[in-house]
Design a protein around this motif. Sequence first.
Motif, PDB file in Angstrom:
ATOM      1  N   VAL A 180       0.841  -1.194   0.000  1.00 50.35           N
ATOM      2  CA  VAL A 180       0.000   0.000   0.000  1.00 50.35           C
ATOM      3  C   VAL A 180       0.880   1.251   0.000  1.00 50.35           C
ATOM      4  O   VAL A 180       0.588   2.230  -0.704  1.00 50.35           O
ATOM      5  CB  VAL A 180      -1.005   0.012   1.169  1.00 50.35           C
ATOM      6  N   ALA A 181       1.973   1.214   0.743  1.00 51.58           N
ATOM      7  CA  ALA A 181       2.904   2.349   0.745  1.00 51.58           C
ATOM      8  C   ALA A 181       3.468   2.581  -0.658  1.00 51.58           C
ATOM      9  O   ALA A 181       3.551   3.736  -1.115  1.00 51.58           O
ATOM     10  CB  ALA A 181       4.032   2.113   1.748  1.00 51.58           C
ATOM     11  N   ARG A 182       3.817   1.521  -1.362  1.00 52.59           N
ATOM     12  CA  ARG A 182       4.335   1.677  -2.733  1.00 52.59           C
ATOM     13  C   ARG A 182       3.273   2.271  -3.651  1.00 52.59           C
ATOM     14  O   ARG A 182       3.579   3.138  -4.480  1.00 52.59           O
ATOM     15  CB  ARG A 182       4.826   0.330  -3.283  1.00 52.59           C
ATOM     16  N   THR A 183       2.029   1.838  -3.499  1.00 50.69           N
ATOM     17  CA  THR A 183       0.944   2.390  -4.316  1.00 50.69           C
ATOM     18  C   THR A 183       0.786   3.880  -4.034  1.00 50.69           C
ATOM     19  O   THR A 183       0.694   4.689  -4.964  1.00 50.69           O
ATOM     20  CB  THR A 183      -0.380   1.642  -4.050  1.00 50.69           C
ATOM     21  N   ALA A 184       0.752   4.252  -2.762  1.00 56.52           N
ATOM     22  CA  ALA A 184       0.608   5.661  -2.399  1.00 56.52           C
ATOM     23  C   ALA A 184       1.784   6.473  -2.935  1.00 56.52           C
ATOM     24  O   ALA A 184       1.589   7.544  -3.532  1.00 56.52           O
ATOM     25  CB  ALA A 184       0.501   5.813  -0.879  1.00 56.52           C
TER      26      ALA A 184
END
Length: 163
Positions: free
Chosen positions: A120-124
């Motif tokens: 999720v951090a990579r997506t954000a």
Amino acid sequence: MAKTTAPAINIGISEKDRAAIAKGLSHLLADTYTLYLTTHNFHWNVTGPMFNTLHTMFMTQYTELWNAVDPIAERVRSLGHPAPGSYAQFGKLASVPDAPAKPPKALEMVRILVQGHEAVARTARSLFPLADKAGDEPTADLLTQRLTVHEQTAWMLRSLLED
């Protein structure tokens, strides 16, 4: 009775940029919701000597994730696009895998959640260039808030796996 139409959106961000940012935020929404479901599943199904600690920790985490989905969806709407909201849509958009059909052991749950928060951090993080280029400060602010939560949560979970 005359049909009325909504005025065109004129917030200083082009339609092309709004569409690209909304698409990225839709992926973030799907990742967040999928991680929410996995975390809630693990809260229900955790067993073993760390039960109390993990049961409580997972509840705190799924509550935070639940509270995050609405602001993400509402930002998509603010940009003039529909927010995805079905399991089918989330399944197509998410980079976070669904929870395993059979609940894993407690520490494997922790590993899976570390990977989920990092995803999720990579997506954000991947949305920052779009938001920056478009001068979309509200989206950048939302992304910063989400990154802070996901990176900190991944660190805390990762700490449970260290010897």
